[in-house]
Motif scaffolding. Sequence first.
Motif, PDB file in Angstrom:
ATOM      1  N   VAL A   1      29.371  36.574  36.456  1.00 10.88           N
ATOM      2  CA  VAL A   1      28.061  36.164  35.966  1.00 10.88           C
ATOM      3  C   VAL A   1      28.267  35.474  34.621  1.00 10.88           C
ATOM      4  O   VAL A   1      28.944  36.004  33.742  1.00 10.88           O
ATOM      5  N   VAL A   2      27.696  34.290  34.468  1.00 10.91           N
ATOM      6  CA  VAL A   2      27.850  33.508  33.245  1.00 10.91           C
ATOM      7  C   VAL A   2      26.613  33.677  32.370  1.00 10.91           C
ATOM      8  O   VAL A   2      25.488  33.598  32.854  1.00 10.91           O
ATOM      9  N   VAL A   3      26.852  33.917  31.079  1.00 13.63           N
ATOM     10  CA  VAL A   3      25.765  34.054  30.107  1.00 13.63           C
ATOM     11  C   VAL A   3      25.957  32.981  29.050  1.00 13.63           C
ATOM     12  O   VAL A   3      27.046  32.829  28.493  1.00 13.63           O
ATOM     13  N   HIS A   4      24.896  32.238  28.784  1.00 18.69           N
ATOM     14  CA  HIS A   4      24.945  31.154  27.811  1.00 18.69           C
ATOM     15  C   HIS A   4      23.721  31.254  26.900  1.00 18.69           C
ATOM     16  O   HIS A   4      22.626  31.550  27.364  1.00 18.69           O
ATOM     17  N   TRP A   5      23.894  31.008  25.608  1.00 13.20           N
ATOM     18  CA  TRP A   5      22.786  31.036  24.665  1.00 13.20           C
ATOM     19  C   TRP A   5      22.254  29.625  24.453  1.00 13.20           C
ATOM     20  O   TRP A   5      23.010  28.692  24.208  1.00 13.20           O
ATOM     21  N   TYR A   6      20.941  29.463  24.568  1.00  9.70           N
ATOM     22  CA  TYR A   6      20.280  28.185  24.300  1.00  9.70           C
ATOM     23  C   TYR A   6      19.484  28.283  23.017  1.00  9.70           C
ATOM     24  O   TYR A   6      18.720  29.230  22.832  1.00  9.70           O
ATOM     25  N   GLN A   7      19.663  27.300  22.149  1.00  9.37           N
ATOM     26  CA  GLN A   7      18.873  27.218  20.927  1.00  9.37           C
ATOM     27  C   GLN A   7      17.509  26.631  21.273  1.00  9.37           C
ATOM     28  O   GLN A   7      17.312  26.076  22.348  1.00  9.37           O
ATOM     29  N   SER A   8      16.579  26.709  20.342  1.00 12.68           N
ATOM     30  CA  SER A   8      15.220  26.224  20.600  1.00 12.68           C
ATOM     31  C   SER A   8      15.203  24.714  20.812  1.00 12.68           C
ATOM     32  O   SER A   8      16.071  23.988  20.334  1.00 12.68           O
ATOM     33  N   SER A   9      14.196  24.254  21.530  1.00  3.13           N
ATOM     34  CA  SER A   9      14.065  22.819  21.773  1.00  3.13           C
ATOM     35  C   SER A   9      13.801  22.065  20.468  1.00  3.13           C
ATOM     36  O   SER A   9      14.236  20.917  20.315  1.00  3.13           O
ATOM     37  N   GLN A  10      13.122  22.719  19.519  1.00  4.79           N
ATOM     38  CA  GLN A  10      12.883  22.053  18.236  1.00  4.79           C
ATOM     39  C   GLN A  10      14.206  21.733  17.546  1.00  4.79           C
ATOM     40  O   GLN A  10      14.408  20.633  17.026  1.00  4.79           O
ATOM     41  N   PHE A  11      15.115  22.702  17.545  1.00  4.02           N
ATOM     42  CA  PHE A  11      16.410  22.480  16.906  1.00  4.02           C
ATOM     43  C   PHE A  11      17.217  21.447  17.682  1.00  4.02           C
ATOM     44  O   PHE A  11      17.803  20.531  17.094  1.00  4.02           O
ATOM     45  N   SER A  12      17.260  21.573  19.000  1.00  9.41           N
ATOM     46  CA  SER A  12      18.027  20.634  19.820  1.00  9.41           C
ATOM     47  C   SER A  12      17.497  19.209  19.689  1.00  9.41           C
ATOM     48  O   SER A  12      18.277  18.257  19.597  1.00  9.41           O
TER      49      SER A  12
END
Length: 175
Positions: free
Chosen positions: A53-64
């Motif tokens: 199982v892969v876990v990835h952290w996504y930053q907020s769309s505002q920051f991206s």
Amino acid sequence: MTKEPFPASPLVRLEVLAGIVRDELLAAGLPLTHGGADAGAAVSVDRPDHRGVVVHWYQSSQFSDALMAARGDDPHHEGEEFAAFTKQADTVRKAMAEALHEILTAAGLAAERIDGAHVSDEILVTQRLTASPWQARRFSRDAARMDKMQAAWAAAGCGNPGSETHYPSTGEAQA
């Protein structure tokens, strides 16, 4: 020979493991996401390889969005703003990958960081080694509650403790 209630294919086992991973991250207070505009941890089965199982952290769309705008305004990536955005993005990505790894291993899961040229600090969870303390306590409490209920049913002479309605063993329905 005992037959399993459902086919235990690698995909089914990994989907169950993904649910456990999601439960542990939610219990730790982290938001879950499917990617896109939401910030949080995305949990998915590794396909097509079925390694785990892969876990990835996504930053907020505002920051991206701001990071993408800074990249667009600085095509050679030489400016101070771009350097500051890159530093912050790398720091958050690495810190969250480390936090996710620590949380998942503390929860009794076999987790390893995936560091590669095309992968950005994702976590691969391959198996559950033991129940986390909060789940072990919940399972223990549930088992004790079921034992008490079965003892009470037996003391009352209930002939069918697995049913929704409990009558004395005479089988007569009570009005």
